[in-house]
Design a protein around this motif. Sequence first.
Motif, PDB file in Angstrom:
ATOM      1  N   VAL A 121       0.871  -1.182   0.000  1.00 34.43           N
ATOM      2  CA  VAL A 121       0.000   0.000   0.000  1.00 34.43           C
ATOM      3  C   VAL A 121       0.902   1.224   0.000  1.00 34.43           C
ATOM      4  O   VAL A 121       1.634   1.457   0.966  1.00 34.43           O
ATOM      5  N   PRO A 122       0.909   1.981  -1.087  1.00 35.09           N
ATOM      6  CA  PRO A 122       1.917   3.043  -1.215  1.00 35.09           C
ATOM      7  C   PRO A 122       1.785   4.154  -0.197  1.00 35.09           C
ATOM      8  O   PRO A 122       2.749   4.857   0.067  1.00 35.09           O
ATOM      9  N   SER A 123       0.592   4.298   0.370  1.00 33.56           N
ATOM     10  CA  SER A 123       0.415   5.414   1.303  1.00 33.56           C
ATOM     11  C   SER A 123       0.688   5.005   2.749  1.00 33.56           C
ATOM     12  O   SER A 123       0.495   5.803   3.650  1.00 33.56           O
ATOM     13  N   LEU A 124       1.108   3.759   2.976  1.00 35.07           N
ATOM     14  CA  LEU A 124       1.465   3.334   4.329  1.00 35.07           C
ATOM     15  C   LEU A 124       2.961   3.061   4.393  1.00 35.07           C
ATOM     16  O   LEU A 124       3.567   2.605   3.419  1.00 35.07           O
TER      17      LEU A 124
ATOM     18  N   GLU B 252       3.581   0.354   8.900  1.00 33.15           N
ATOM     19  CA  GLU B 252       2.116   0.379   8.784  1.00 33.15           C
ATOM     20  C   GLU B 252       1.604  -0.702   7.831  1.00 33.15           C
ATOM     21  O   GLU B 252       0.548  -1.287   8.056  1.00 33.15           O
TER      22      GLU B 252
ATOM     23  N   ASP C 206       9.945   3.456   8.963  1.00 33.62           N
ATOM     24  CA  ASP C 206       9.125   4.629   8.658  1.00 33.62           C
ATOM     25  C   ASP C 206       9.229   5.066   7.203  1.00 33.62           C
ATOM     26  O   ASP C 206       8.746   6.144   6.824  1.00 33.62           O
ATOM     27  N   ARG C 207       9.869   4.236   6.415  1.00 37.76           N
ATOM     28  CA  ARG C 207       9.938   4.585   4.989  1.00 37.76           C
ATOM     29  C   ARG C 207       8.636   4.181   4.286  1.00 37.76           C
ATOM     30  O   ARG C 207       8.006   3.194   4.650  1.00 37.76           O
ATOM     31  N   PHE C 208       8.327   4.927   3.235  1.00 33.34           N
ATOM     32  CA  PHE C 208       7.205   4.545   2.370  1.00 33.34           C
ATOM     33  C   PHE C 208       7.726   3.615   1.282  1.00 33.34           C
ATOM     34  O   PHE C 208       8.925   3.664   0.944  1.00 33.34           O
TER      35      PHE C 208
ATOM     36  N   GLY D  22       7.659   3.710  -1.805  1.00 39.66           N
ATOM     37  CA  GLY D  22       8.309   4.427  -2.896  1.00 39.66           C
ATOM     38  C   GLY D  22       9.748   4.788  -2.585  1.00 39.66           C
ATOM     39  O   GLY D  22      10.509   5.162  -3.477  1.00 39.66           O
ATOM     40  N   GLU D  23      10.124   4.689  -1.292  1.00 40.45           N
ATOM     41  CA  GLU D  23      11.499   5.040  -0.892  1.00 40.45           C
ATOM     42  C   GLU D  23      12.388   3.809  -0.764  1.00 40.45           C
ATOM     43  O   GLU D  23      13.511   3.922  -0.288  1.00 40.45           O
TER      44      GLU D  23
END
Lengths: 233, 819
Positions: A97-100, A104, A133-135, A137-138
């Motif tokens: 889930v890209p927004s978590l 998360e 804590d990275r997303f 995309g990172e």
Amino acid sequence: MAVVVSLHGAEKSYGTTVRTRALHPTSLEFEGGKVVAILGPSGSGKTTLLNLVGGLDRPDGGRVVVDNVDISGLNDRGLTEFRRRTVGFVFQFFNLVPSLTVRENVAFAAEIAGLSTDVDGVIRDVGLAGLEDRFPGELSGGQQQRVAIARALAKKPRLVLADEPTGALDQDTGKQVLALLQDAARNQGTTVLLVTHNTPLAAMADRVTRLKDGAVVKDEMNLSPMPIADINW
Amino acid sequence: MLRRKVFREVLRQGGQAIAVALVMGLGVMMFVASYGGYLDLSASYDHSMDRMHLADWTLALDDVTAEEVARVARVDGVAAADARLVADLPVTLPRGRLAEDREGEVVLQGRIISLPDAGQPVLDQVVLVAGELPRTGQVLVEKRFARFHHLEAGSSVEVRVGEVKRAFTVSGLAVSAEYLWVARSRQDIFPQPTEFGVMWLRRSDLAGVAKTVGAAMMFRPPASGTPDAAAQALQRLVLTASHVDHGNELLVDVAAGRDPRAVLAGVRSLLGPDRVNEAVPRDELVGVELLRLDVDGFREMAGFFPFFFLAVGAFIVLALLGRMVDAQRALIGTFRALGLHTGAIHRHYLGFALVVCATGVVPGALLGMFASVGITRVYAQELGLPFVTSRLHPELLLGGLAMGMAVALVAGMVPARRASRLLPAEAMRAAAPAAGPMLRWMRAGGALPLWARMAVRNLLRRPGRSLSTALGVSSALVLLVVSGGLVESAVAGVDAQFSEGLRYDMRVDLFSAAPADELRRRVASLADAERAEVLLALPVRLATATATRDTVLQGLGDHAELLRAVDFKGAPVALAQDGLTLSTALAQKLGVKVGDVLDVRLLPDGQHQRVPLTGMSDLAFGSSVTMRLADAQRRFRMPGLANSAVAVARAGKRVELRQAMQGLDGVARVEDAGGLRDLVNQFMGLTWLMLGMMLLLSAILAAAILYNTASLSILERTRELATLRALGLDPRRVARAVTLENAVLALVGLVLGYPVAHGMFLQAMALWTSDMFALPPVISATTLGVCACAILLVLLAAQWPALRQLSRLNLADAVRARE
């Protein structure tokens, strides 16, 4: 070990006007705590088999029993519940889930399953400590796939279904990912069904099931599975 | 091959493509239909005015002779000149429509216009709808008035003052260019057929009536003992009419290509100083101006709403194509890797925009072209235009097509250009994640449950996409607020004027002023009157250094409650000591503000006063000038007098009160406020229809935008949402997360959209405002709330098909797809 997955004449066809048989009536049994490699060329039916076992699809005929539950007769709600509690998925393209964040994404899976998992412990186990804590995309592709495995394992599932988990990764990263899956089977007693077209990977599995044109052509035990670090492809 | 892809993409986009086509098609259709309607109606009106030889100038004089008319006709630049008699006189319809409903006869005010004793006049001719021109003893009656009262050739009409009566037989029904919209004056633009009508008599007959009236007046001096303005006007008419070839209106037609104002100056110079009381150009005749305003409504509609629709269409093309390019990044990369030229990619995506828009624009333009003919016919019939010119407008069809496709081209250009500029390697990677401050904000929200955190962060993850969704909601809000606000303003305008400003049931105007107390007692003592108040109504000319306006000044009692100046909210406006209160639109027309001093000239005797403007009131229809009764009486030397009374009828006794008022001595007219409101509503019929259509189209457009917005935001994240379902997340929780996300975006869109909506609404209101129509710009919290709730509900409903599609998705396929 008890049988965790059993197929009894399960079959599947696709298409409306022109029906294509993706899986001929198949009967198989997979024991718990094992790594099962499902091999075969493209179009051989391996993903169809995985989808039926994972409750992502329903068989046209026959039965699929997972952890003593006949999932072929479950409705959508039942299948959702089944996937929530019993199965962990690892997809070829990670599907995070890209927004978590990493933490998360993993916690989310545990939350869905209603478990209070030590999320940071699971993340540490897959070697991502410090990246919580990275997303997505990172992260690199290998890191993302490790998060996907952590997500699958956070549910403490009876069964992990991995569809071409190394398909989007280089060999070294792929080895790290497969090692995690192998450890899960060894240490947690999780059954891992690993779908791949990569024949050398069969050496790491406890059991190898080969499919061709929608039918099982060979199903054999591997009494001396190799450590993944020793396998090259 | 790429062409095939374009067509398949259009089919695949299904609902979204239809929504874009619908919006673009509606925009173009509205443009072609409303502009075509405007052109045809305008041409029909001009044609009607030309065919009826409506004069370029109408000059009001006390007296003009035939010899002077002949000299005027020879003035340089004058094409034709004519004189006529015009008189407002009481008329009795013994067998009218109202007489059938109840006992007794109907007395009303007739505007009686002279016709030559033989044939049509040179200028301001009439068109016969039925019957023939009047002979001696006959009267020609205006069509709508006649139809209202069921008058036809052979019906009887009496012209009378007091006990003196002259009977005429109706010769036929007619229309005139000047009275296609029957207005008594600038202050009374909706006179009821029960109180006012236009008719034509032979000049000799009208002179005869005037003489009779004059004789009657000599035997019945005004009750006040002082001749008032109306009595003086009648006396002048009598004098003028007594000369066979004299008139009180001079009509002048200006030769083609000549400056009308210069020609008027020549005429004024010939007639001598102070002869012309008022000179009204053709386009400022009240009826002409009102009808022109009505027709111009189409031009304004053609210039506002279609462009608004097209702008919204452009926006959703931009959003749809932009998201498609995002979704096909890998494909674009592959095309580039295969060696496809950037131009080909650019053309490919632009082609998609053009094909989708063309599916709406082409039928929209065609429908609009045919609809304009229908609109012209229906509207021309409603307006009563005798000569209708309507045709198909292929130039507008082409213009609409060009405009629609240009919009598609411009809107499609941005994402198409972005697609063509993607480098192959960059295109094959996923879109760059959020960075910088956006990333920091994304880490916030730790207190929220994970599903809610996910929804909120999704908004920040792709700010461009979120913004376009929010702007979609803003556009929908703008549409609904503008059209909803117009409807509310129209309702509020009518309500404020008729519920708070005019609170009486009946108004009676007398020919002559009477002692105010006595008049109030007379009216209050009528059996069916519950309450009465008096006022002084004086025809005046207001002048500033740059503008003049003829109107009626109303002197209102200090504690007047039945007729009062109000603001747009219906709150009474207190009248200041010794000053004028003007309706806002009239003040704007005159270019004055509170504190300015106006020149007030009593008509027709020319008594001048300099009166300061001390307040403003609001009036939806017509214009008003008010001052305190005591100040009006003092300034215009009518101490203690009043010439009008307003009254409230006892319950269920309106008709009886009306009849009783008609029986009062010296009555010029009786106005029924309820009937006036009905008439306003009737005249507003087309306006309501137009507003209703606008509201409906706006709702369709808003729904189309919201449908696209909601469904795209779900469908473009199919894999992500399918993965959540594969992980075991309940479909309802997936729906809840999506709903939360859309709801947050909707709220952002509503907040962003409100100032724009308000500005656009004020702009739309300004287009409708003149000194005769001034609707209050009203948008209540209720309307805003209803619009906002409707948007939220539609948004929720609009996401339902996409969520349903998601729930029916083959999860196995969806999770394997690559973003």
